[in-house]
Design an enzyme around this catalytic site. Structure first.
Site, mmCIF file in Angstrom:
data_model
loop_
_atom_site.group_PDB
_atom_site.id
_atom_site.type_symbol
_atom_site.label_atom_id
_atom_site.label_comp_id
_atom_site.label_asym_id
_atom_site.label_seq_id
_atom_site.Cartn_x
_atom_site.Cartn_y
_atom_site.Cartn_z
ATOM 1 C CD GLU A 183 -2.994 -1.252 0.438
ATOM 2 O OE1 GLU A 183 -3.401 0.144 -0.826
ATOM 3 O OE2 GLU A 183 -3.445 -2.317 0.832
ATOM 4 C CG ASN A 185 -11.271 5.791 -4.493
ATOM 5 O OD1 ASN A 185 -12.138 6.582 -3.634
ATOM 6 N ND2 ASN A 185 -10.597 6.042 -3.826
ATOM 7 N NE ARG A 216 -7.520 9.030 -8.479
ATOM 8 C CZ ARG A 216 -7.540 7.845 -8.695
ATOM 9 N NH1 ARG A 216 -6.468 6.815 -9.350
ATOM 10 N NH2 ARG A 216 -9.056 6.868 -7.765
ATOM 11 C CG ASN A 242 -5.134 5.819 -4.865
ATOM 12 O OD1 ASN A 242 -3.853 5.631 -4.442
ATOM 13 N ND2 ASN A 242 -6.183 4.591 -4.408
ATOM 14 C CE1 TYR A 280 0.843 2.153 -4.564
ATOM 15 C CE2 TYR A 280 -0.593 3.808 -5.565
ATOM 16 C CZ TYR A 280 -0.304 2.568 -4.504
ATOM 17 O OH TYR A 280 -1.424 1.509 -4.480
ATOM 18 C CD GLU A 313 -3.828 -2.268 -10.258
ATOM 19 O OE1 GLU A 313 -2.260 -2.473 -9.578
ATOM 20 O OE2 GLU A 313 -5.033 -1.522 -10.086
#
Ligand SMILES: *[C@@H]1O[C@H](CO)[C@@H](O)[C@H](O)[C@H]1NC(C)=O
Ligand SMILES: *[C@@H]1O[C@H](CO)[C@@H](O)[C@H](O)[C@H]1NC(C)=O
Ligand SMILES: *[C@@H]1O[C@H](CO)[C@@H](O)[C@H](O)[C@H]1NC(C)=O
Ligand SMILES: *[C@@H]1O[C@H](CO)[C@@H](O)[C@H](O)[C@H]1NC(C)=O
Ligand SMILES: *[C@@H]1O[C@H](CO)[C@@H](O)[C@H](O)[C@H]1NC(C)=O
Length: 369
Positions: free
Chosen positions: A142, A203, A210, A254, A260, A263
């Site tokens: 995460e 989400n 973004r 996000n 980070y 996929e």
């Protein structure tokens, strides 16, 4: 003193000694409980005691098998560990991956997935005697904001397993492997490209960076949006075929955190066959893992409007657009989704890990840039 003199009969003496006995028993119990609670006493838990230094000696022998113990399965979803998983599935030698807690005392590495720890669904085995030289590994895929409060985990872990390149074992969401046989450039057929820019978002949060970039871009060029918060919900089987009909795919993370890269880049964009427009960690992080000229980073433009202009021009220039796919001659994408593979990879790094390492402030490490 006065009280003692007041008690004269045998009866009352008996009552007093009984009371004292009760008091002593209770006190002893209390002290025991306190000791247990603070971890001053350790409960062996029925495990075979081993020489606490045995693992130390073994850990200097590079030709022996390394045992990785997964203390519990991430998200409670277990997988098959029968046979010699690491060798059979991934050709990683001398690596034994187990999930039986009874093997604790002989495990070289014990792995703990963060989610269950911070949710309180699992606990660290402080009650067991921790063999010297056994390494405890903290594992999380995460972004920092979703790792919870890590301050209670200071001075506990010896290793980290995350997507970050500076982890002890790096577990990226995807990676590129060199193609064995030199491929040739397959010209991208652009006839089926029907949208300029596509975005798939499940989400949607207006405070996400973004979302702001999307709004600005959508004001400059048409952006087709799919996902749960729109009417255009996409099933997983429709995902890649839909993306393949777009010139550009917004691989917007996000969370904007060091390394980070999920996929959204590796699967959605690269496998979907659209050129990724990325928003996430800095350009240098992408350059470290993705081929040059395979993506477009939002930060490369002075404004989102200029980015939009660039995308429009690029889509019209077939030759230049296709150059964004030339990396496919040499590289193929590998998605990493199997916990067992991530865990077996510990063995590849094991012998080069420092003899002694402690994450004295895991929280600071996890949030560092
Ligand atoms: C570990 O090695 C040291 C010296 O190399 C030796 O004295 C000790 O007995 C060994 N311990 C075990 C459990 O093998
Ligand atoms: C190292 O481990 C292998 C396999 O367990 C064993 O055969 C060998 O004797 C060990 N070497 C030393 C120096 O302990
Ligand atoms: C090491 O593991 C392999 C399987 O990966 C097994 O065949 C072999 O017997 C093991 N060797 C030792 C010394 O435990
Ligand atoms: C274009 O899409 C149609 C239907 O979606 C498909 O049958 C066809 O094979 C595609 N053509 C190319 C060149 O990808
Ligand atoms: C692992 O961390 C523990 C707890 O801080 C420490 O006592 C131990 O020496 C460390 N082990 C290694 C191999 O670094």
């Amino acid at each position: 003193m006065e009280r003692k003199n007041v008690i004269t009969t045998d009866m009352s003496r008996e009552v007093v000694t009984l009371k004292m006995k009760k008091c002593i028993v209770l006190s002893v119990l209390c002290v025991l409980l306190l000791c247990l609670y603070n971890g001053w006493l350790r409960v062996p838990g029925g495990l075979t005691p081993i020489n606490p230094t045995a693992l130390c000696n073994r850990s200097t022998n590079t030709s022996r098998n390394v045992t990785i113990l997964l203390w519990y399965w991430p998200f409670s979803v277990s997988d098959n560990l029968e046979g010699h998983v690491c060798w059979d599935l991934y050709r990683i030698p001398r690596c034994s991956l187990v999930d039986k807690r009874s093997l604790f005392s002989s495990a070289d590495v014990v792995v703990f997935h963060n989610r269950e720890l911070i949710q309180g669904r699992q606990e660290l085995p402080f009650a067991l005697p921790r063999p010297q030289c056994q390494r405890w590994a903290w594992m999380s895929l995460e972004a920092p904001v979703h790792n919870g409060n890590l301050r209670p985990f200071a001075d506990i872990f010896n290793m980290t397993i995350t997507y970050r390149r500076d982890s002890d074992v790096t577990a990226p969401y995807g990676e590129l492997l060199p193609k064995e046989t030199g491929g040739h450039l397959v010209a991208n057929d652009l006839r089926n490209k029907s949208s300029l820019v596509c975005w798939v978002v499940s989400n949607y949060q207006s405070y996400h960076k973004r979302s702001q970039v999307y709004s600005e871009l959508n004001a400059a060029v048409p952006v087709k949006v799919y996902g749960q918060w729109t009417k255009n919900s996409l099933s997983s089987t429709d995902l890649l075929p839909t993306i393949s009909r777009c010139y550009f795919y917004l691989a917007f993370e996000n969370s904007l955190s060091k390394d980070y890269i999920t996929e959204k880049l590796w699967k959605n964009a690269y496998q979907g066959g659209a050129v990724p427009v990325v928003l996430g960690p800095p350009l240098s992080d992408y350059k470290a893992v993705a081929p040059p000229n395979s993506f477009i980073h939002v930060d490369e433009f002075a404004s989102v409007k200029e980015l939009g202009k660039y995308l429009q021009e690029l889509a019209k220039d077939k030759k230049r657009y296709n150059e964004y796919f030339s990396w496919q001659q040499e590289w193929k994408v590998k998605l990493n989704t199997d916990w067992r593979e991530r865990l077996c990879k510990i063995c590849l790094k094991y012998n080069s890990l420092p003899q002694h390492k402690v994450y004295s402030d895991l929280s600071a490490w996890a949030h560092s840039d």
